[in-house]
Design an enzyme around this catalytic site. Structure first.
Site, PDB file in Angstrom:
ATOM      1  N   SER A   1      35.651  45.724  33.190  1.00 14.12           N
ATOM      2  CA  SER A   1      36.186  46.151  34.245  1.00 14.12           C
ATOM      3  C   SER A   1      37.071  47.146  33.845  1.00 14.12           C
ATOM      4  O   SER A   1      37.489  47.187  32.886  1.00 14.12           O
ATOM      5  CB  SER A   1      37.055  44.889  35.107  1.00 14.12           C
ATOM      6  OG  SER A   1      37.987  45.530  35.932  1.00 14.12           O
TER       7      SER A   1
ATOM      8  N   TYR B   1      42.158  37.631  34.202  1.00 15.87           N
ATOM      9  CA  TYR B   1      40.782  38.395  34.346  1.00 15.87           C
ATOM     10  C   TYR B   1      40.839  39.744  33.188  1.00 15.87           C
ATOM     11  O   TYR B   1      39.917  39.787  32.819  1.00 15.87           O
ATOM     12  CB  TYR B   1      41.054  39.043  35.746  1.00 15.87           C
ATOM     13  CG  TYR B   1      39.966  39.650  35.955  1.00 15.87           C
ATOM     14  CD1 TYR B   1      38.645  39.288  36.534  1.00 15.87           C
ATOM     15  CD2 TYR B   1      39.998  41.197  36.094  1.00 15.87           C
ATOM     16  CE1 TYR B   1      37.538  40.193  36.779  1.00 15.87           C
ATOM     17  CE2 TYR B   1      39.003  41.978  36.541  1.00 15.87           C
ATOM     18  CZ  TYR B   1      37.759  41.650  36.810  1.00 15.87           C
ATOM     19  OH  TYR B   1      36.905  42.478  37.313  1.00 15.87           O
TER      20      TYR B   1
END
Length: 270
Positions: free
Chosen positions: A154, A166
C-alpha cells in the site's frame, strides 16, 4: 523485427490468486488480476476465505472462455496454504505465479490499538504471504523451473498517514518482497510488490462511500481520477509476464500520483 519478449509468456501457465473473491460482481484487486490473467491464457486457481466469492470470480472467467477453479483457503493456516498449492499442481501439473492479495485494514494508533488486533493485522497482511510463498516457491522450482510472485502492499507504507498497524504491516510486505527476491533469484523466481493508492474496490465501498468522498479521493491524485481494481490487475499481469523478466525486488506504485501530493487521510490504500 520481434524482440525476445514479444510473447508475454502467460498462456498455459498456472497462477494462484489469494483473496481473489469480491462481494457480488464487484471488481477487487484479486478478482481483476484473476480475470486478466485468464484472458491471457493463464489457468487460475482463485482462492478466498469465502469460497462462494471465489466461485463468482471463476464464473466470470469461464463466461469469457477462460480456465479457473475456486478453492476455499484461510491463508493464516499453514495447512490451508499447503493444500492450495497442492491443488494447483494437482489440477494442472505446475505452478508459475502467485498473487499474494489477502489483507485487512486498521485505524488505531500505537496507543489506541489493542495488542491482539495488532497481531491479527500482521498475521493477515504479512504472515499469509510468508506461508503461501513458503509452499508455492518449492512447487514453482520443481514444476516450472521458476516463476513470479506479486505481493500487494500500500502507499501507506511509503507515506504514512496514521493507520499505524496497517501501515506497519504494509511496510513489512515491502521488506519481505525484497528479501524473497534476493533469496530466490537463483531459482528463477522474480518477486515484486505493488503499492496501490486509494482504489475504488469492494473492500473500500462496502462500508459505504458518498459521491463527495469519491470526488475527494480523485482530487488526491495528480491525474484527478479514481483508481479501480482493474488498474492493480493490469499491474499484476505485467509483473508476472515475460515483459517484466528483468524486474525483481521492486515496488511498483499504482496511485495516479497520490504520493506526489500533500497528505491524504481519507482511506486505506489497499
Amino acid at each position: 523485427m520481434k524482440g525476445p519478449d514479444d510473447d508475454p509468456g502467460l498462456e498455459g501457465k498456472v497462477a494462484i490468486i489469494s483473496g481473489g473473491g469480491a462481494v457480488g460482481d464487484g471488481i477487487g484487486n484479486g478478482r481483476a488480476a484473476a480475470v486478466l490473467l485468464a484472458r491471457a491464457g493463464t489457468r487460475v486457481v482463485v482462492s478466498d476465505l469465502d469460497k462462494k466469492l471465489a466461485e463468482r470470480t471463476v464464473e466470470m472467467i469461464k463466461a469469457e472462455g477462460g480456465t479457473a477453479v475456486a478453492e476455499a483457503c484461510d491463508a493464516t493456516r499453514e495447512a490451508d496454504c499447503r493444500r492450495l498449492v497442492d491443488a494447483a499442481v494437482d489440477h494442472w501439473g505446475r505452478l508459475d505465479f502467485l498473487d499474494n492479495n489477502v489483507g485487512i485494514g486498521s485505524r488505531g494508533s500505537v496507543v489506541d490499538e489493542k495488542p491482539e488486533e495488532y497481531r491479527r493485522v500482521m498475521q493477515v497482511n504479512v504472515e499469509t504471504m510468508f506461508l503461501l510463498s513458503k509452499h508455492a516457491i518449492p512447487a514453482m522450482i520443481k514444476t516450472a523451473k521458476g516463476g513470479a510472485i506479486v505481493n500487494i502492499s500500500s502507499i501507506s507504507a511509503l507515506r504514512p498517514r496514521g493507520l499505524t498497524t496497517y501501515t506497519t504491516s504494509k511496510a513489512a510486505v515491502i521488506g519481505l518482497t525484497r528479501a524473497m527476491a534476493v533469496d530466490h533469484g537463483k531459482d528463477g523466481i522474480r518477486v515484486n510488490c505493488i503499492c496501490p493508492g486509494p482504489m475504488y474496490t469492494p473492500m473500500v465501498y462496502a462500508r459505504g462511500m458518498s459521491d463527495g468522498a469519491r470526488t475527494q479521493r480523485a482530487r488526491a491524485s495528480v491525474l484527478k481520477v479514481e483508481g479501480t481494481g482493474w488498474d492493480i490487475g493490469y499491474a499484476v499481469r505485467f509483473l508476472m509476464s515475460a515483459h517484466a523478466r528483468y524486474i525483481t525486488g521492486q515496488v511498483l506504485v499504482v496511485d495516479g500520483g497520490v504520493t506526489l501530493q500533500g497528505p491524504e487521510r481519507d482511506s486505506e490504500g489497499h
